[in-house]
Scaffold this active site. Structure first.
Site, PDB file in Angstrom:
ATOM      1  N   LYS A 168       0.698  -1.276  -0.081  1.00 34.44           N
ATOM      2  CA  LYS A 168      -0.038  -0.095   0.059  1.00 34.44           C
ATOM      3  C   LYS A 168       0.688   1.072  -0.031  1.00 34.44           C
ATOM      4  CE  LYS A 168      -3.747   2.660   0.272  1.00 34.44           C
ATOM      5  NZ  LYS A 168      -3.612   3.575   1.331  1.00 34.44           N
TER       6      LYS A 168
ATOM      7  N   GLU B 192       0.801   6.667  -6.647  1.00 36.23           N
ATOM      8  CA  GLU B 192      -0.118   7.645  -6.833  1.00 36.23           C
ATOM      9  C   GLU B 192       0.386   9.178  -6.768  1.00 36.23           C
ATOM     10  OE1 GLU B 192      -3.251   6.781  -3.708  1.00 36.23           O
ATOM     11  OE2 GLU B 192      -3.077   8.774  -3.157  1.00 36.23           O
TER      12      GLU B 192
END
Lengths: 306, 306, 306, 306
Positions: free
Chosen positions: A167, A174
């Protein structure tokens, strides 16, 4: 299946809803009694009927998560499972697992992506832990994940810590992807040739190489507020980007794009930038260049570099 | 030797002084009659006694330089020499040389570094042109350059254009070096452990690996204004940095540091940054994150990245 | 004054020589008996006549430094001073100081710059510690530092840790400055206009804005080996650059230039780069672009981006 | 509708197929007689029945496009329309339009995205030109674009040049996005905690913030060749990335991410990197550091930075 869920903020409450819609019973606990199903963590553990008991933790990372883990260590027992679904630093997972293991409690870490859209679309998840614990949690993961092939919204990434590691990297990517779109957006707005900037980015939604969910969101933002006049250029960062670059430095992995995106956020929050004051002061020293005073004059003169 | 000097601004006037101090006669012309030795460019050319006549041009690059070159093309003749010592783009040198060659006039381009300190310290120079023209100008270069070995303050870098090309790269490096010191300065000020920031940078002036003239200047600026409170973080750029990166892109040469320094200057002048508005808008879209409104509230909440 | 010096490698041996030349008596200890003045650390401590005893440690950072500090904790006593002059991470200084304080031993950390040139030129030094301990060490600092004003080669930067923090930032700057010169050098070599690349950089040594000691060194390297044909493009990093970027991330300080310089070193050591393999694979996917096979064919075709 | 299509390479041939499938008649011309419908450009123009005649050009940008435009200037007449759908530099569009306007011929530029997948998925398109010409071409755009709302796969971005400008920015973004995924991929592979790298990236396909078409392609590449052992880390660039950064420099728009992605491609093709040779040489100079010889020894020693 019936699980406990600790933390009913924006993410936790949505996840409870999605789980219930998809047939997983949930008893939720939050310090805020208005949203909580029970009065205490102890009551939550009490309410879980089957064995092993499964408690999914969805609270802010760091001290608060640590506190909940500690409390659960005293409430759960041999073979029960704690799932840490918040944004913990992956190195904390080893500590959590170790603490719980002293009581015979199992530990699984899950990186959860999807934000406020997860309720409707499902959550992308990366899990770390022992295979048998992942197996135990399968119905939970299946209720939370998006429709479609299981492996396109869920992965058992590795042992404890691997979920949050994955993550973390997801979030680092991102940062870079967002900055790439943002730079392109700025270049589109910086000249007069492209007269329909919002329309241009909207036209990228289908068929192009850069189509993506983040693009869809940026177009949605621009459709609501073309020119983004209501949004300040002040951008927070929440830790995963920093951890990603730290990790890369440890591993000697070059991250020019992701680090540039992180630093752009840092810069966006500076008023003034000490570094750029130093550059301005230097130019003044060697060239006798005009510098803008701290209270800028109306007309800065672009001076020549010697 | 007796030369003409066109342009008596900060740089030109200093160069006239240094040349005269070191035995080169100079007739200077400037549009400002208060500093000019003669009334016109024609009068300047008239005043030069020997052949070939040498006219050193020291005016702003671009249209003004182009205009002076054009005028000199009509005033000088076969074998005379025009020296362009301003900050011309190196591709313009070929045009200047070609224009003058039609009249049999020679052309030399010189990149001149040293800023306001050149009067006292001498100027570092990189020249482009034919060997015989460089030879003609030797007494001028020797008067302008710093004391010490000739080759440590002057180079015949190559044919026409090479002088300004070398100066362009010099300035690109300058951007990177300045930014490196500035980043280090900011990091020193960002924490409480190093209590004497100015003293620390001063202590780098001798013996350390990073000792340099730019460091000396930064220390001088900090000694005058520790904290740089009087300097705005708004940094101009004057073209050479942009040309350097453009050239690198043409040549497929990676310039991560020099380009980062250039972009930091661009960013320093943005209020607000459209790109960072776009990133902020995106975060709001996917996470329901609080964003700072264009008029920021008093207390932004650091939200989590989903 | 008479001090002990532990570690007589390249740096330590040179420092011993400079100290002796300048009137500081030194008893040196090294595991290598050929360079050591005494047979053991205990013998070194024994040999120091005055009180407080001063022992300067100059060994590789990390475990080895930690080991020496631990051993000295058992050998020295109340009021004695340990000086850690190696490249320790500044956070380790607090641990060293705390360990020694349990025995009443004082601790000073010193960042030392100058490399192999320090013997002749003197060393730039940044010290962290209590004012009285810095005072005790004044004769040592004065012998080691370059000639010239004391404050241009030495600083008491702050409390314990500040010396190594300042040295860490110094080295971070060094990375950025080196990379800036290197990029400029590459751009000079990438085209044909500047025919005398080495001469151009040599001409920057006096009068220019970019003159510096690192430039002098680069010119020296190029004079020995123009084209640098004997040097591989594989660049190590030794920790301080990583620590600098880590620290900046902790402090939310943007370091675009220093981080780019660090990542360029990481990249220089990769063969192949997994990231660039991924980009190549992506281009092949969307465009049907030719990619170079892992064993490259003789003639790669430059394909178009869709 | 019946149009001409010049250039039946990978892109052109696919576009012809899609147009025909969707009811637009196409006469295609290519220098390769095996794929061409007619024998010459003149024959192609001849074959177009209606007025205005529309000729879509899909050949390599630069000289070849320029040649085709010139030839069409002699074959078409008043009110006919030339569509340049290749990857022309947007500044060339003004020249093409001007040349054709001398014959009364109209000009539209279209940036076309989608690569080899466009045949099946449709092409994202950005057009520049006069509104009436865009109107004329509506049936063609509708056949080529993806299914779904027209405005999500097509935009009339502005006057002549705007289409290619928008496509240029699209490709600049593409560079940044690809590099972001690639860096994340590398970090995933650089450690042992995440044991299922391919599965992790596959799990990002649904529900996550970074889901995108480029991610889908990267997963497809990894599924075929986990580890990417068959792909060399040598990455071409095709011009649009360079143009994007050039344009940003002209507009003083900071592009840290897109430029970093471009430079990473440049670096990927260097063997050796002159800049990193210079950094290695510098380290050797100041520290007496070991450097790797151009023919690397078996065991490089990581030396300390002074």
């Amino acid at each position: 299946m019936h699980i406990g869920l600790v933390g009913l903020g924006k993410m936790g409450a949505n996840m409870r809803s999605r789980l219930r819609e998809r047939g997983v019973e949930v008893t939720g606990y939050d310090r805020n009694p208005e949203v909580s199903d029970v009065e205490s963590l102890a009551a939550l553990v009490e309410a879980l009927p089957q064995s092993p008991k499964v408690v999914w933790v969805m609270v802010p990372s760091g001290d608060i998560t640590r506190g909940v883990v500690e409390e659960l260590a005293g409430l759960l027992g041999e073979g029960d499972v704690v799932v840490e679904g918040g944004n913990s630093y992956y190195k904390d997972d080893a500590l959590h697992a170790e603490r719980l293991a002293r009581e015979g409690i199992r530990y699984v870490d899950v990186g959860v992506s999807g934000g406020v859209w997860g309720l409707a679309n499902g959550y992308g998840m990366m899990a770390g832990g022992a295979p048998e614990d992942i197996e135990t949690l399968a119905p939970v993961f299946d209720a939370l994940r998006p429709d479609g092939p299981r492996e396109e919204g869920f992965v058992h990434a590795g042992p404890v810590g691997a979920g949050h590691f994955a993550k973390m990297v997801h979030n680092g990517i991102e940062y870079g992807v967002m900055q790439a779109y943002a730079e392109g957006y700025e270049l589109l707005t910086a000249q007069d040739l492209v007269t329909d900037v919002v329309g241009t980015m909207r036209a990228w939604k289908r068929g192009t190489v850069v189509r993506s969910w983040l693009l869809d969101l940026l177009v949605a933002a621009l459709e609501k507020d073309p020119g983004l006049g209501a949004v300040d250029d002040y951008v927070e960062d929440s830790g995963e980007g920093r951890w990603t670059v730290d990790e890369a430095i440890d591993q000697a992995v070059p991250l020019p794009v992701i680090s540039a995106a992180l630093f752009a956020r840092f810069s966006s929050r500076q008023e003034p930038s000490p570094a750029m004051q130093a550059v301005a002061a230097l130019r003044q020293q060697f060239g006798g260049h005009a510098v803008r005073q701290a209270t800028p004059p109306s007309e800065p003169t672009p001076p020549a570099e010697p």
